[in-house]
Write an enzyme that holds these catalytic residues in place. Structure first.
Site, PDB file in Angstrom:
ATOM      1  N   LYS A   1       0.862  -1.180   0.000  1.00  0.00           N
ATOM      2  CA  LYS A   1       0.000   0.000   0.000  1.00  0.00           C
ATOM      3  C   LYS A   1       0.898   1.230   0.000  1.00  0.00           C
ATOM      4  CE  LYS A   1      -3.057   2.843   2.707  1.00  0.00           C
ATOM      5  NZ  LYS A   1      -3.492   3.176   4.073  1.00  0.00           N
TER       6      LYS A   1
ATOM      7  N   GLY B   1      -7.736   9.504  10.145  1.00  0.00           N
ATOM      8  CA  GLY B   1      -7.971   9.598  11.580  1.00  0.00           C
ATOM      9  C   GLY B   1      -9.027  10.598  11.994  1.00  0.00           C
TER      10      GLY B   1
ATOM     11  N   ALA C   1      -9.382   5.882   4.630  1.00  0.00           N
ATOM     12  CA  ALA C   1      -9.249   7.034   5.532  1.00  0.00           C
ATOM     13  C   ALA C   1     -10.563   7.778   5.700  1.00  0.00           C
ATOM     14  CB  ALA C   1      -8.166   8.014   5.075  1.00  0.00           C
ATOM     15  N   GLY C   2     -10.835   8.139   6.950  1.00  0.00           N
ATOM     16  CA  GLY C   2     -11.957   9.003   7.266  1.00  0.00           C
ATOM     17  C   GLY C   2     -13.196   8.318   7.795  1.00  0.00           C
TER      18      GLY C   2
ATOM     19  N   ASN D   1      -8.602   1.846  10.111  1.00  0.00           N
ATOM     20  CA  ASN D   1      -7.852   1.524  11.313  1.00  0.00           C
ATOM     21  C   ASN D   1      -8.410   2.295  12.510  1.00  0.00           C
ATOM     22  OD1 ASN D   1      -4.311   1.709  12.302  1.00  0.00           O
ATOM     23  ND2 ASN D   1      -6.022   0.685  13.253  1.00  0.00           N
ATOM     24  N   SER D   2      -8.345   3.624  12.440  1.00  0.00           N
ATOM     25  CA  SER D   2      -8.735   4.452  13.584  1.00  0.00           C
ATOM     26  C   SER D   2     -10.159   4.193  14.038  1.00  0.00           C
ATOM     27  CB  SER D   2      -8.572   5.936  13.247  1.00  0.00           C
ATOM     28  OG  SER D   2      -7.237   6.250  12.953  1.00  0.00           O
TER      29      SER D   2
END
Length: 264
Positions: free
Chosen positions: A106, A167, A193-194, A215-216
């Site tokens: 990635k 994040g 993301a987001g 992830n976050s």
């Protein structure tokens, strides 16, 4: 009742995955929680930051492979923390050495520490080098359809536009651009993301995305393992809703209360 739905696998660069949810390994309180959350997510693909993760090169330190065994998961090394093409390429080559020739990576090249927004100029440069060097490149990028098209033309095997800043948990801020990217792409498109909660993951899939990476949203939840399971179901539900096709939107007119009524 028998579940009659049978989806096709997510196919990326010759790999096939039954889950369309990809997850990261950072920000958990410890490796035990990491392993439990990843297992609950049902993910097949697990991404990790090469620069921040011990895969055995640090003797005596906790080893990610103890909780994310490569015989169970497809590892996706990422270039988090890189701010130019040179560092990103070097990081991918290091990952290939650590993982015995592993080619799936990635790519992310960041613009600054504050927003973590992608530097698309350096991303394009790194992608060109890595593809020429034989890597299968899944690439984090902005939600610009033109940039996404250029990355695909270079040879990236998946395009991964952000939903919002890394994040941030702000969800998909520009679904129209994401849809444009999906409509033109001939490679898988995954929101990266987001995403902050399950409804946002479902929306990404309802737009027609091939998958979601996060992830976050899991690691920062009050109960990460429970959120991981929620995300598994959200991605599945969004995918099914996309394939089923939603009803047309109509004017806000109430249906007749007498429609279909049996008169006695």
């Amino acid at each position: 009742m028998t579940d009659i739905f049978q989806d096709s696998p997510l196919r990326v660069a010759g790999y096939s995955f039954s889950s369309r949810l990809l997850v990261g390994t950072g920000k958990y309180k410890d490796f035990d929680e990491t392993g439990d959350a990843i297992a609950a997510s049902g993910a097949d693909v697990v991404t990790f930051a090469v620069r921040r993760t011990n895969l055995g090169q640090e003797a005596g330190e906790p080893n990610l492979l103890d909780v994310v065994p490569p015989e169970r998961y497809t590892l996706l090394p990422n270039t988090a923390g890189c701010y130019n093409a040179k560092d990103a390429v070097r990081t991918c080559r290091l990952a290939r050495e650590l993982l015995d020739g592993h080619k799936l990576v990635k790519l992310e090249v960041l613009g600054d520490d504050n927003t973590l927004y992608p530097n698309v100029v350096e991303t394009l440069k790194a992608a060109e080098t890595l593809v020429a060097d034989g890597f299968d490149v899944m690439v984090y990028t902005s939600d610009d359809p033109i940039v996404a098209r250029e990355l695909e033309a270079i040879g990236c095997c998946a395009v991964m536009p952000l939903g919002s800043l890394i994040g941030s948990g702000q969800g998909i801020q520009n679904p129209y651009n994401v849809r444009l990217i999906i409509e033109q792409a001939k490679v898988p498109v995954l929101v990266d993301a987001g995403i902050g909660t399950a409804s946002e993951a479902a929306l990404a899939m309802e737009l027609g995305c091939d998958g979601v990476l996060m992830n976050s949203a899991i690691a920062h939840a009050r109960q990460p393992v429970l959120m991981a399971e929620a995300m598994k179901h959200a991605v599945q539900a969004g995918r099914q809703a996309f394939l089923a096709g939603r009803m047309p939107r109509r004017n806000a007119e109430a249906s007749s209360p007498f429609a279909g009524r049996i008169n006695v």
